[in-house]
Enzyme design. Sequence first.
Site, PDB file in Angstrom:
ATOM      1  N   LYS A   1      32.712  42.316  28.042  1.00 45.70           N
ATOM      2  CA  LYS A   1      32.848  40.716  28.053  1.00 45.70           C
ATOM      3  C   LYS A   1      31.991  39.978  27.192  1.00 45.70           C
ATOM      4  CE  LYS A   1      35.437  41.579  32.302  1.00 45.70           C
ATOM      5  NZ  LYS A   1      36.919  41.013  32.190  1.00 45.70           N
TER       6      LYS A   1
ATOM      7  N   ASP B   1      28.095  48.231  37.598  1.00 42.11           N
ATOM      8  CA  ASP B   1      29.159  47.787  36.608  1.00 42.11           C
ATOM      9  C   ASP B   1      28.753  46.181  36.247  1.00 42.11           C
ATOM     10  OD1 ASP B   1      32.744  47.879  36.428  1.00 42.11           O
ATOM     11  OD2 ASP B   1      31.197  46.603  35.159  1.00 42.11           O
TER      12      ASP B   1
ATOM     13  N   TYR C   1      36.547  46.684  40.539  1.00 40.05           N
ATOM     14  CA  TYR C   1      37.478  47.291  39.436  1.00 40.05           C
ATOM     15  C   TYR C   1      36.662  47.379  38.430  1.00 40.05           C
ATOM     16  CZ  TYR C   1      40.992  46.903  35.496  1.00 40.05           C
ATOM     17  OH  TYR C   1      41.731  47.227  34.571  1.00 40.05           O
TER      18      TYR C   1
HETATM   19  P1  KE4 Z   1      38.113  46.034  30.167  1.00 42.13           P
HETATM   20  O1  KE4 Z   1      38.533  47.520  29.973  1.00 42.13           O
HETATM   21  O2  KE4 Z   1      39.117  45.225  30.498  1.00 42.13           O
HETATM   22  O3  KE4 Z   1      37.395  45.514  28.846  1.00 42.13           O
HETATM   23  O4  KE4 Z   1      36.930  46.050  31.182  1.00 42.13           O
HETATM   24  C1  KE4 Z   1      37.408  46.724  32.609  1.00 42.13           C
HETATM   25  C2  KE4 Z   1      36.138  46.029  33.622  1.00 42.13           C
HETATM   26  C3  KE4 Z   1      35.282  46.796  33.885  1.00 42.13           C
HETATM   27  N1  KE4 Z   1      34.544  46.329  34.922  1.00 42.13           N
HETATM   28  C4  KE4 Z   1      34.533  45.201  35.340  1.00 42.13           C
HETATM   29  C5  KE4 Z   1      33.709  44.400  36.652  1.00 42.13           C
HETATM   30  C6  KE4 Z   1      35.537  44.227  34.947  1.00 42.13           C
HETATM   31  O5  KE4 Z   1      35.914  42.901  35.544  1.00 42.13           O
HETATM   32  C7  KE4 Z   1      36.597  44.836  33.955  1.00 42.13           C
HETATM   33  C8  KE4 Z   1      37.949  43.917  33.558  1.00 42.13           C
HETATM   34  N2  KE4 Z   1      38.080  42.763  34.224  1.00 42.13           N
HETATM   35  C9  KE4 Z   1      39.215  42.263  34.297  1.00 42.13           C
HETATM   36  C10 KE4 Z   1      39.440  40.843  34.934  1.00 42.13           C
HETATM   37  N3  KE4 Z   1      38.727  40.818  36.038  1.00 42.13           N
HETATM   38  C11 KE4 Z   1      39.813  42.245  33.017  1.00 42.13           C
HETATM   39  C12 KE4 Z   1      41.135  41.382  32.824  1.00 42.13           C
HETATM   40  C13 KE4 Z   1      42.362  42.120  32.546  1.00 42.13           C
HETATM   41  O6  KE4 Z   1      42.188  43.327  32.825  1.00 42.13           O
HETATM   42  O7  KE4 Z   1      43.105  41.654  31.814  1.00 42.13           O
END
Ligand code: KE4
Length: 426
Positions: free
Chosen positions: A264, A236, A141
């Site tokens: 994060k 990523d 993701y």
């Molecule tokens: P954000 O747009 O949510 O800040 O980041 C996206 C993203 C990009 N790359 C990786 C490897 C990620 O894990 C994420 C976002 N992670 C999820 C949980 N695994 C966010 C939680 C959510 O969507 O509320």
Amino acid sequence: MKNEELFEAALKVIPGGVNSPVRAFRKVGGVPSFIEKAHGPYLWDAQGSRFIDFVLSWGPLILGHAHRAVVEAVREQAALGMSYGAPTRLEVEMARLVCSAFASVEKVRFTSSGTEACMSAIRLARAATGRRVTVKFEGCYHGHADSLLVKAGSGALTLGIPDSSGVPEAIASTTAVLPYNDLDAFSSFMQSQGSEVASVIVEPVAGNMGVVLPGPGFLETLRAQTARCGALLIFDEVITGFRFRFGGYQDIAGIRPDITCLGKIIGGGMPVGAFGGRAELMDMLAPAGPVYQAGTLSGNPVAMAAGIATLKTLRDEDPYEGLDRAMAAFMGRLCELAERSGIPLTVNRVGSMAGIFFRQGPVEGFADVMASDAERYARFFHAMLEAGVYLAPSPFEAAFISTAHTSDVMDQALAAAAGVMERMGA
Ligand code: KE4
């Protein structure tokens, strides 16, 4: 107010009652906990129940909640103004900290989320190569940009909509999805289509289908094949950046990607994303170059202050060995407890990040993840919640600990797990 009452009120004015789908407990059932406050390793919900937090806002709070240095930095900066829409010395300091931690990053651009970082990195790679195809891996993701919502992990997988509606075929068709850890599938794809590929984006340790480690030679093959075909390799590291060491998993793997995406932890709980790479590549970004990329709150001073305090604390205190030992001990005991209760359990772990799968045998890819017992995970989740431990409300996420998870706290969590495993095994 009770969680139920809050959820009922939320459902009236917020789609699904949440601002991010995975928070809705859809995969585990029940009503989400509405959190009122947090400190150190603990969360308190609207009913005053206290939980040991193994989610830590999905990774950012590696120093625990409301860390003194971070709160102080935010308080101080906020009193000087929340946002200026103009450059600040804080962004320079933060960029220097990130560049000092990643040998592959000479310049970095900050965003307000990991999604923006990955979306922008993909666009930069298309411009740099003049090509249109992005390769990603099933179960990974990279945020919710249109072209990346194809066989995605995390909330998309949790809700069983890995290919979101609303993404036009024309855009989805620019993304090729391959099996994670399948060297042959990747090599043969690059053999036949490599000349079309702008970039290959990968989570070097997958954290959005539970946790799946890169198999032997996987990342090396991505690096070699992208170099051979003139495609860019994007790591990523939104989850893994500063999680295992003061830098990225790329140094542990000994791989130098062309672009690194972060998020994060670098925001310390505030909205911060980033992407970086070689100067000549990054200088293609506006206003230096032709690739447009922007954001009203990108490099926001309050968020930068939180990030700087977080990264400086990690750099100066270097807590990583302790975090690794604590998580290793916890997950080792959890596996013993499961075995004693006759419950099939596999844990994948790197440092203070772990995936819990109710399944016998290795979990080395998406198919293994999907063959795990998600229903049993849901029962485990609720039993642990009842016992005062807050795990990810989905089997397709990771468990994290922080420097605030002292041995006493970990013992409390283990005691809870012991009772739960005994009851589940009965
Ligand atoms: P954000 O747009 O949510 O800040 O980041 C996206 C993203 C990009 N790359 C990786 C490897 C990620 O894990 C994420 C976002 N992670 C999820 C949980 N695994 C966010 C939680 C959510 O969507 O509320």
